[in-house]
Design an enzyme around this catalytic site. Sequence first.
Site, PDB file in Angstrom:
ATOM      1  N   GLU B  46      35.003  33.988  48.494  1.00  0.00           N
ATOM      2  CA  GLU B  46      34.488  35.259  49.003  1.00  0.00           C
ATOM      3  C   GLU B  46      32.988  35.287  49.257  1.00  0.00           C
ATOM      4  O   GLU B  46      32.481  36.218  49.872  1.00  0.00           O
ATOM      5  CB  GLU B  46      34.910  36.418  48.079  1.00  0.00           C
ATOM      6  CG  GLU B  46      34.336  36.410  46.672  1.00  0.00           C
ATOM      7  CD  GLU B  46      35.257  35.716  45.683  1.00  0.00           C
ATOM      8  OE1 GLU B  46      36.040  34.840  46.108  1.00  0.00           O
ATOM      9  OE2 GLU B  46      35.176  36.054  44.475  1.00  0.00           O
ATOM     10  N   ASN B  47      32.274  34.256  48.821  1.00  0.00           N
ATOM     11  CA  ASN B  47      30.863  34.189  49.178  1.00  0.00           C
ATOM     12  C   ASN B  47      30.669  33.785  50.642  1.00  0.00           C
ATOM     13  O   ASN B  47      29.541  33.792  51.135  1.00  0.00           O
ATOM     14  CB  ASN B  47      30.094  33.254  48.243  1.00  0.00           C
ATOM     15  CG  ASN B  47      30.719  31.888  48.118  1.00  0.00           C
ATOM     16  OD1 ASN B  47      31.932  31.748  48.014  1.00  0.00           O
ATOM     17  ND2 ASN B  47      29.899  30.853  48.142  1.00  0.00           N
TER      18      ASN B  47
END
Lengths: 243, 222
Positions: B46-47
Amino acid sequence: MLFRRARILMNKVVTSADVAVADIVSGSTIMLGGFGLCGIPENLIAALVRRRITGLHTISNNMGVDGFGMGLMLEAEMIASHIGSYVGENRRLETLVLNGKLDLTLVPQGTLAERIRAAGAGIPAFYTPTGLGTVVAEGKETRKIGERTYVLEQALHADVALIKAWKGDRYGNLIYRKTARNFNPAMATAAKLTIAEVEELVEPGELDPDHIVTPGIFVNRIVVGEAYRKPIESKFIQSGGAA
Amino acid sequence: MTGKERIARRIAREFKDGFYVNLGIGLPTMIAAYVPAGMDVMFQSENGMLGVGPPPTEEEADPDLINAGKQAVTELPGCSFFGSEESFAMIRGGHMDMSVLGAMQVDEHGNLANWTIPGKMVKGMGGAMDLVAGARRVVVAMEHQTKDGASRILKACTLPLTGTSVVHDIVTELCWIRVTPEGLLLIEVAEGVDAAEVQARTEARLIVSPALRTMTAADYGL
């Protein structure tokens, strides 16, 4: 119709990180790009720490680690409040918060990103399914749209955004490298003053216009970072063979 | 085989070719190593990355290339990078086939608590609340009980919630439990474990599926 090249060239380049942050005042709301220690504006942070301004309201996904990144601002007692999604790598912060010395607001990471995006895009608020039925939704308006209920979240603005890109030109056009992009492009759009530090300054035209992620309109100042430490927080290295 | 490996291996058998999956920090990250041979599953971090590869060698490690656990990773062919706002658009927008997360507590209503212990721990929820709100299927991967032997599968969560009615499946070293509108349905048990033992080690009431089956070596990819 002929377009003439402007005689006074647009030039957003400043000579050093110290010059770039020289007019940031105590009490400002500052966004800082990065995820963990990846893609953080480490030279701008160092310059800000040298200025010793205080009472800052920071917005950043994390809070660095003890001894690096935003951890340095915390140690210099510059921060009054912080909005972020995860601060688990910073023990000093945990202590300050548990002792009531720092006002911490935890926001789901996707909501944080969207609140910043919304601010830059002129959207004052939006409904999201994230956090419904949790402490995050307490005191907030909810609304049923179709089958689901959503929480109203507000746009998040800042006075200053300090961001980090890989390469940029004097117009402020920026490209990023790998996962060092993270919050940087969204934050570039959401502040009154956006300062970008880059590893490499290139001539206008060198960046392929199709590849530019942050168009220069969002950037006010650009500076080449003097030195990069870029530590890796967790080196889970392959010990040989397939992982 | 450790309990954690058993959990990771079993969940990996639930993947389908072409799946986009987000693996949480800790135990769920282990699952990537057990994707069935010949299956193309793309992992999201998710980064801001799709197509996360295995850990690098010392020489390959790149500080600009990390996963959401801040660990150095590698790129797989076909990978892509994007900003946090776009990453969570794909999560919240229902584009992830599966999200696998760890948990402190899960309850009979599919409520999940996995981010804080009031007064003790100030870390933050990170992307967990968005993941459980947006993924098409949310699978909890955790050890059945705490180190002190307390149940983690409760009638009602006591810790602050990450999401309400969000969990679809719970996988532990003992069993596979599906969350249904009627309650928690026990559908699989590990070899040498029966429904009575699972219930004895679970606070929540379990409904034993008429089709309850015992996991075999094939369920672990062995």
